[in-house]
Design a protein around this motif. Structure first.
Motif, PDB file in Angstrom:
ATOM      1  N   ARG A 130       7.114  14.581 -36.091  1.00  0.00           N
ATOM      2  CA  ARG A 130       8.100  14.477 -37.003  1.00  0.00           C
ATOM      3  C   ARG A 130       9.229  13.582 -36.397  1.00  0.00           C
ATOM      4  NH1 ARG A 130       5.954  19.678 -37.372  1.00  0.00           N
ATOM      5  NH2 ARG A 130       7.360  20.264 -35.922  1.00  0.00           N
ATOM      6  N   GLY A 131       9.994  13.208 -37.366  1.00  0.00           N
ATOM      7  CA  GLY A 131      11.172  12.151 -37.074  1.00  0.00           C
ATOM      8  C   GLY A 131      12.289  12.997 -36.191  1.00  0.00           C
ATOM      9  N   ASP A 132      12.318  14.215 -36.370  1.00  0.00           N
ATOM     10  CA  ASP A 132      13.517  14.910 -35.447  1.00  0.00           C
ATOM     11  C   ASP A 132      12.852  15.692 -34.389  1.00  0.00           C
ATOM     12  OD1 ASP A 132      11.793  16.901 -36.660  1.00  0.00           O
ATOM     13  OD2 ASP A 132      13.530  18.095 -37.672  1.00  0.00           O
ATOM     14  N   GLU A 133      11.663  15.290 -33.839  1.00  0.00           N
ATOM     15  CA  GLU A 133      11.134  15.770 -32.922  1.00  0.00           C
ATOM     16  C   GLU A 133      11.955  15.726 -31.406  1.00  0.00           C
ATOM     17  OE1 GLU A 133       9.806  18.382 -30.520  1.00  0.00           O
ATOM     18  OE2 GLU A 133       8.082  18.308 -32.563  1.00  0.00           O
ATOM     19  N   SER A 134      12.282  16.545 -30.655  1.00  0.00           N
ATOM     20  CA  SER A 134      13.221  16.347 -29.669  1.00  0.00           C
ATOM     21  C   SER A 134      12.317  17.006 -28.170  1.00  0.00           C
ATOM     22  CB  SER A 134      14.613  16.576 -29.492  1.00  0.00           C
ATOM     23  OG  SER A 134      14.734  17.831 -30.077  1.00  0.00           O
TER      24      SER A 134
END
Length: 269
Positions: A130-134
């Motif tokens: 996912r684009g917000d994976e950190s």
């Protein structure tokens, strides 16, 4: 298949190649199969190689264009049919279909059941998240996040890469959630039901480009795969198809398809 997963080594060169086929309907230096019908099976679940276009409802993709061009060059008619990935290799081995195509990785164990064409594409697997994976940025840091899950289809190259290159070698590891289609793994990723899907650059680029930032790729490539068409053992179609593949590589047709499907096409319209 492999999602059944490097951007193609020659992809940059494809930018300079117009998408146009100038070859005659039957190439003089290729075998002529006399207009016979060849049944080709696919899954229609691996964009942009083959999938159902949501706008037109038509089955389209790189492999369809390639197979149609091969058929034209060799003078045979294609009858397309569909089956699930799980059933495909065995069904082709049993002679239910004459050719199988769905991003199938050329592997020695599969050669025991089916014959492969020469490779028509090379790919490596990447980590789609996912684009917000950190929480993680590569395979090692993913493995350290104990509640992070991988979505995969059983028996595919991404499944085995997840097991043996990311996790602990246990094929029953509960951190791998199984799905029937590649598209279902991506939907589960978007929904937050899993945290990682392994796929080659072909599918990864398509999904990232069409996600408006909802998906991204992290980490380094995890392995090289060559894709080939499959045939029943001893098929007399292998040599003609290999001759056509060689011709399509040499005359720029495959480069044109790379540009059309990997660079120009915007999935979902």
């Amino acid at each position: 298949m492999t999602i059944r997963r490097h951007v193609l080594a020659g992809l940059a060169a494809a930018l300079a190649v117009p998408f146009a086929f100038s070859a005659p309907a039957v190439a003089a230096d290729l075998p002529n199969l006399g207009g016979k019908t060849v049944v080709v099976v696919t899954e229609n679940a691996y964009p942009p190689l083959q999938f159902v276009d949501p706008n037109s409802g038509q089955a389209v993709g790189w492999e369809y264009d390639a197979m149609n061009e091969i058929a034209k060059r060799l003078n045979f008619k294609v009858e397309y049919q569909n089956t699930s990935w799980d059933a495909m290799i065995q069904a082709v081995s049993d002679g239910q279909y004459q050719v199988g195509m769905t991003g199938i990785t050329i592997k020695d164990d599969r050669k025991e059941k089916v014959d492969f064409s020469d490779p028509y594409m090379r790919s490596q697997q990447f980590m789609l998240v996912r684009g917000d994976e950190s929480r993680f940025k590569d395979a090692k840091s993913f493995a350290a996040v104990e509640d992070a899950l991988i979505g995969a289809q059983p028996g595919t190259s991404p499944f085995y890469t997840a097991v043996y290159e990311i996790l602990d070698g246990n094929e029953q590891n509960p951190r791998i959630k199984l799905f029937e289609t590649f598209g279902a793994t991506v939907q589960a990723l978007k929904a937050g039901d899993v945290d990682l899907v392994l796929t080659d650059s072909v599918a990864a680029k398509g999904y990232v480009d069409s996600s408006a930032g909802a998906l991204k790729v992290v980490g380094e490539p995890l392995g090289t795969e060559d894709f080939g068409f499959i045939f029943p053992k001893g098929s007399d179609l292998v040599a003609p198809v290999n001759a056509a593949i060689k011709a399509l590589k040499e005359d720029g047709t495959f480069d044109a398809l790379n540009k059309k499907w990997f660079l120009d096409y915007k999935m979902g319209g």
